[in-house]
Design a protein around this motif. Structure first.
Motif, PDB file in Angstrom:
ATOM      1  N   ARG A   1       0.839  -1.205   0.000  1.00  0.00           N
ATOM      2  CA  ARG A   1       0.000   0.000   0.000  1.00  0.00           C
ATOM      3  C   ARG A   1       0.875   1.257   0.000  1.00  0.00           C
ATOM      4  O   ARG A   1       0.616   2.207  -0.741  1.00  0.00           O
ATOM      5  CB  ARG A   1      -0.936  -0.008   1.202  1.00  0.00           C
TER       6      ARG A   1
ATOM      7  N   ASN B   1       0.982   4.058  -2.970  1.00  0.00           N
ATOM      8  CA  ASN B   1       0.746   5.477  -2.676  1.00  0.00           C
ATOM      9  C   ASN B   1       1.917   6.323  -3.159  1.00  0.00           C
ATOM     10  O   ASN B   1       1.724   7.393  -3.739  1.00  0.00           O
ATOM     11  CB  ASN B   1       0.522   5.692  -1.177  1.00  0.00           C
TER      12      ASN B   1
ATOM     13  N   GLU C   1       1.767   6.587  -6.925  1.00  0.00           N
ATOM     14  CA  GLU C   1       0.712   7.513  -7.346  1.00  0.00           C
ATOM     15  C   GLU C   1       1.160   8.962  -7.194  1.00  0.00           C
ATOM     16  O   GLU C   1       0.899   9.790  -8.066  1.00  0.00           O
ATOM     17  CB  GLU C   1      -0.568   7.250  -6.554  1.00  0.00           C
TER      18      GLU C   1
END
Length: 172
Positions: free
Chosen positions: A119, A123, A126
């Protein structure tokens, strides 16, 4: 250049807290020691080949990185003494597509470390503007495939090797 905003503490669903930061050239010996605590099967899943020892060339690729197209995160116990996982993101030159690969120290599996590290890496990708994150997995790596699917990765056939699958997540 490593920036401090990439270092942070993460907590898993099981309540385990660990510190994650980008790798640097001084981490080679620590990663070499870490990989002696990764099961042979997990080494095979990580490198997609039989590996008995993670050698200097592979370790250098994880520690002497550009921090633009490639980032390798190292996860430590809260006291900073034990490496519990490592996760790399390697992007294309345009920073549109990145491939992720994660390894977890055997005694820290099933604590949510892989989930949180994945995760964190997604992130991070992104925020860099990466549009797609992919993971190339051995079909037998059911745990990793399940974690990736839970996080929105879609499974696709690997055209080059029937033993592998490509998991892909669109970001943004």
């Amino acid at each position: 250049m490593i920036t401090d905003d990439l270092s942070r503490d993460l907590s898993t669903r099981t309540g385990f807290t660990f510190h994650v930061r980008p790798a640097g050239p001084d981490d080679e010996a620590g990663l070499a020691e870490f990989f002696t605590h990764v099961t042979p099967e997990d080494l095979r899943f990580r490198f997609l080949t039989t590996v008995r020892e993670v050698g200097h060339d592979r370790l250098a690729a994880m520690t002497k990185i550009d921090h633009r197209q490639t980032e390798n995160f190292i996860a430590f116990t809260e006291d900073g003494k034990t490496i519990v996982a490592t996760g790399m993101l390697a992007c294309d030159a345009a920073l549109e597509r990145g491939e992720v690969a994660i390894s977890i120290r055997s005694e820290y599996k099933h604590k949510g470390v892989g989930w949180e590290l994945l995760r964190h890496i997604c992130n991070f990708a992104e925020t860099k503007g990466v549009k797609v994150v992919e993971s190339l997995e051995d079909r037998q790596n059911h745990e990793a495939i399940e974690i990736e699917r839970e996080q929105g990765f879609e499974v696709d056939e690997c055209p080059d090797d029937v033993r592998l699958v490509v998991l892909r997540k669109r970001l943004g």
